[in-house]
Motif scaffolding. Structure first.
Motif, PDB file in Angstrom:
ATOM      1  N   PHE A 190       0.846  -1.210  -0.078  1.00  0.00           N
ATOM      2  CA  PHE A 190       0.017   0.082   0.022  1.00  0.00           C
ATOM      3  C   PHE A 190       0.706   1.225   0.143  1.00  0.00           C
ATOM      4  CE2 PHE A 190      -2.219   3.316   2.207  1.00  0.00           C
ATOM      5  CZ  PHE A 190      -3.359   3.551   1.502  1.00  0.00           C
ATOM      6  N   LYS A 191       2.007   1.316   0.817  1.00  0.00           N
ATOM      7  CA  LYS A 191       2.875   2.277   0.953  1.00  0.00           C
ATOM      8  C   LYS A 191       3.506   2.731  -0.415  1.00  0.00           C
ATOM      9  CE  LYS A 191       6.523   4.324   3.571  1.00  0.00           C
ATOM     10  NZ  LYS A 191       7.389   4.116   4.695  1.00  0.00           N
ATOM     11  N   HIS A 192       3.973   1.611  -1.176  1.00  0.00           N
ATOM     12  CA  HIS A 192       4.444   1.718  -2.307  1.00  0.00           C
ATOM     13  C   HIS A 192       3.682   2.224  -3.552  1.00  0.00           C
ATOM     14  CE1 HIS A 192       7.086   0.843  -5.734  1.00  0.00           C
ATOM     15  NE2 HIS A 192       6.336  -0.003  -6.060  1.00  0.00           N
ATOM     16  N   GLU A 193       2.420   1.623  -3.415  1.00  0.00           N
ATOM     17  CA  GLU A 193       1.381   2.161  -4.387  1.00  0.00           C
ATOM     18  C   GLU A 193       0.910   3.573  -4.170  1.00  0.00           C
ATOM     19  OE1 GLU A 193       0.087   0.487  -7.183  1.00  0.00           O
ATOM     20  OE2 GLU A 193       1.689  -0.555  -6.851  1.00  0.00           O
ATOM     21  N   PHE A 194       0.932   4.055  -2.714  1.00  0.00           N
ATOM     22  CA  PHE A 194       0.386   5.334  -2.652  1.00  0.00           C
ATOM     23  C   PHE A 194       1.760   6.494  -3.027  1.00  0.00           C
ATOM     24  CE2 PHE A 194       1.222   9.038   0.252  1.00  0.00           C
ATOM     25  CZ  PHE A 194       0.140   9.718   0.080  1.00  0.00           C
ATOM     26  N   GLU A 195       2.879   6.038  -2.834  1.00  0.00           N
ATOM     27  CA  GLU A 195       4.192   6.860  -3.441  1.00  0.00           C
ATOM     28  C   GLU A 195       3.971   6.777  -4.651  1.00  0.00           C
ATOM     29  OE1 GLU A 195       7.531   5.012  -1.358  1.00  0.00           O
ATOM     30  OE2 GLU A 195       6.947   5.784   0.514  1.00  0.00           O
ATOM     31  N   LEU A 196       3.819   5.933  -5.509  1.00  0.00           N
ATOM     32  CA  LEU A 196       3.743   5.906  -6.950  1.00  0.00           C
ATOM     33  C   LEU A 196       2.443   7.007  -7.219  1.00  0.00           C
ATOM     34  CD1 LEU A 196       4.135   2.330  -8.051  1.00  0.00           C
ATOM     35  CD2 LEU A 196       5.519   4.169  -8.381  1.00  0.00           C
ATOM     36  N   LEU A 197       1.159   6.842  -6.744  1.00  0.00           N
ATOM     37  CA  LEU A 197       0.339   7.536  -7.113  1.00  0.00           C
ATOM     38  C   LEU A 197       0.291   9.297  -6.912  1.00  0.00           C
ATOM     39  CD1 LEU A 197      -2.612   5.390  -6.135  1.00  0.00           C
ATOM     40  CD2 LEU A 197      -2.367   5.832  -8.474  1.00  0.00           C
ATOM     41  N   ILE A 206      -6.278  11.498 -12.584  1.00  0.00           N
ATOM     42  CA  ILE A 206      -6.663  11.971 -11.338  1.00  0.00           C
ATOM     43  C   ILE A 206      -5.528  12.162 -10.255  1.00  0.00           C
ATOM     44  CG2 ILE A 206      -7.911  10.005 -10.249  1.00  0.00           C
ATOM     45  CD1 ILE A 206     -10.318  11.845  -9.945  1.00  0.00           C
ATOM     46  N   SER A 207      -5.657  13.575  -9.515  1.00  0.00           N
ATOM     47  CA  SER A 207      -4.606  13.493  -8.620  1.00  0.00           C
ATOM     48  C   SER A 207      -5.065  12.859  -7.296  1.00  0.00           C
ATOM     49  CB  SER A 207      -4.412  15.019  -8.298  1.00  0.00           C
ATOM     50  OG  SER A 207      -3.835  15.634  -9.628  1.00  0.00           O
ATOM     51  N   LEU A 208      -4.010  12.487  -6.560  1.00  0.00           N
ATOM     52  CA  LEU A 208      -3.991  11.864  -5.348  1.00  0.00           C
ATOM     53  C   LEU A 208      -3.763  12.901  -4.206  1.00  0.00           C
ATOM     54  CD1 LEU A 208      -4.644   9.325  -3.496  1.00  0.00           C
ATOM     55  CD2 LEU A 208      -2.087   8.996  -3.777  1.00  0.00           C
ATOM     56  N   PHE A 209      -4.563  13.334  -3.306  1.00  0.00           N
ATOM     57  CA  PHE A 209      -4.263  14.191  -2.189  1.00  0.00           C
ATOM     58  C   PHE A 209      -3.918  13.654  -1.201  1.00  0.00           C
ATOM     59  CE2 PHE A 209      -7.934  16.689  -4.324  1.00  0.00           C
ATOM     60  CZ  PHE A 209      -7.141  17.654  -5.112  1.00  0.00           C
ATOM     61  N   GLY A 210      -4.185  12.491  -0.628  1.00  0.00           N
ATOM     62  CA  GLY A 210      -3.751  11.830   0.632  1.00  0.00           C
ATOM     63  C   GLY A 210      -4.176  10.602   0.891  1.00  0.00           C
ATOM     64  N   HIS A 211      -4.129   9.823   2.143  1.00  0.00           N
ATOM     65  CA  HIS A 211      -4.480   8.741   2.466  1.00  0.00           C
ATOM     66  C   HIS A 211      -4.786   8.870   3.997  1.00  0.00           C
ATOM     67  CE1 HIS A 211      -0.836   6.975   4.558  1.00  0.00           C
ATOM     68  NE2 HIS A 211      -0.361   7.742   3.665  1.00  0.00           N
ATOM     69  N   PHE A 212      -5.440   7.714   4.359  1.00  0.00           N
ATOM     70  CA  PHE A 212      -5.818   7.463   5.852  1.00  0.00           C
ATOM     71  C   PHE A 212      -6.071   5.904   6.030  1.00  0.00           C
ATOM     72  CE2 PHE A 212      -9.812   9.035   4.641  1.00  0.00           C
ATOM     73  CZ  PHE A 212     -10.694   8.378   5.194  1.00  0.00           C
ATOM     74  N   GLY A 237      -3.390   9.190 -20.861  1.00  0.00           N
ATOM     75  CA  GLY A 237      -3.077   8.744 -19.291  1.00  0.00           C
ATOM     76  C   GLY A 237      -2.341   7.731 -19.084  1.00  0.00           C
ATOM     77  N   MET A 238      -2.823   6.420 -20.062  1.00  0.00           N
ATOM     78  CA  MET A 238      -2.191   5.317 -19.861  1.00  0.00           C
ATOM     79  C   MET A 238      -0.800   5.213 -20.493  1.00  0.00           C
ATOM     80  SD  MET A 238      -4.274   3.085 -18.443  1.00  0.00           S
ATOM     81  CE  MET A 238      -3.518   1.841 -18.826  1.00  0.00           C
ATOM     82  N   ILE A 239      -0.377   5.893 -21.450  1.00  0.00           N
ATOM     83  CA  ILE A 239       1.089   6.252 -22.110  1.00  0.00           C
ATOM     84  C   ILE A 239       1.783   7.058 -20.985  1.00  0.00           C
ATOM     85  CG2 ILE A 239       2.318   7.506 -23.878  1.00  0.00           C
ATOM     86  CD1 ILE A 239      -0.104   6.862 -25.446  1.00  0.00           C
ATOM     87  N   TYR A 240       1.174   7.928 -20.356  1.00  0.00           N
ATOM     88  CA  TYR A 240       2.180   8.638 -19.316  1.00  0.00           C
ATOM     89  C   TYR A 240       2.346   7.696 -18.189  1.00  0.00           C
ATOM     90  CZ  TYR A 240       2.892  11.430 -15.194  1.00  0.00           C
ATOM     91  OH  TYR A 240       3.394  11.949 -14.024  1.00  0.00           O
ATOM     92  N   LEU A 241       1.477   6.788 -17.765  1.00  0.00           N
ATOM     93  CA  LEU A 241       1.617   5.975 -16.658  1.00  0.00           C
ATOM     94  C   LEU A 241       2.865   4.591 -17.254  1.00  0.00           C
ATOM     95  CD1 LEU A 241      -1.904   5.431 -15.329  1.00  0.00           C
ATOM     96  CD2 LEU A 241      -0.215   6.437 -14.266  1.00  0.00           C
ATOM     97  N   GLU A 242       2.535   4.461 -18.250  1.00  0.00           N
ATOM     98  CA  GLU A 242       3.683   3.356 -18.855  1.00  0.00           C
ATOM     99  C   GLU A 242       5.142   3.863 -18.728  1.00  0.00           C
ATOM    100  OE1 GLU A 242       4.934  -0.130 -20.061  1.00  0.00           O
ATOM    101  OE2 GLU A 242       2.865   0.221 -19.469  1.00  0.00           O
ATOM    102  N   LYS A 243       5.294   5.209 -19.300  1.00  0.00           N
ATOM    103  CA  LYS A 243       6.393   5.724 -19.275  1.00  0.00           C
ATOM    104  C   LYS A 243       7.198   6.131 -17.894  1.00  0.00           C
ATOM    105  CE  LYS A 243       6.203   8.135 -23.811  1.00  0.00           C
ATOM    106  NZ  LYS A 243       6.284   9.101 -24.634  1.00  0.00           N
ATOM    107  N   ASN A 244       6.262   6.209 -16.955  1.00  0.00           N
ATOM    108  CA  ASN A 244       6.602   6.617 -15.642  1.00  0.00           C
ATOM    109  C   ASN A 244       6.474   5.485 -14.544  1.00  0.00           C
ATOM    110  OD1 ASN A 244       7.280   9.657 -15.598  1.00  0.00           O
ATOM    111  ND2 ASN A 244       5.276   9.304 -16.765  1.00  0.00           N
ATOM    112  N   ASN A 245       6.357   4.273 -15.113  1.00  0.00           N
ATOM    113  CA  ASN A 245       6.347   3.114 -14.028  1.00  0.00           C
ATOM    114  C   ASN A 245       7.726   2.476 -14.223  1.00  0.00           C
ATOM    115  OD1 ASN A 245       5.547   1.147 -12.540  1.00  0.00           O
ATOM    116  ND2 ASN A 245       4.096  -0.029 -13.877  1.00  0.00           N
TER     117      ASN A 245
END
Length: 82
Positions: A7-14, A23-29, A74-82
């Protein structure tokens, strides 16, 4: 635990993503049972823009094409930044 590390790893990627059609991620709890991600409100849903029960018209087709383009870029961007 393995789940919390994942979860921490996925959060940091997002959190680090910044692109117009992602869509932008603002935070988590978290509570005792669940982890929650807080995203920006993306506006209208695809169903509200082009309800499936209606016959397509030119503006609806344009809206769907635009949404498809945003998803693809968006998918192209995600692929290039993964």
């Amino acid at each position: 635990s393995k789940d919390s590390d994942y979860f921490k790893h996925e959060f940091e990627l997002l959190r680090d993503l910044s692109f117009f059609s992602v869509i932008s991620l603002f935070g988590h709890f978290s509570d005792r049972n669940y982890n929650y991600l807080v995203f920006e409100h993306g506006g209208e849903s695809l169903e509200s823009i082009a309800p499936l029960g209606k016959s397509p018209n030119r503006s609806m087709c344009y809206a769907l094409t635009n949404i498809g383009f945003q998803i693809a870029t968006g998918m192209i961007y995600l692929e290039k930044n993964n």
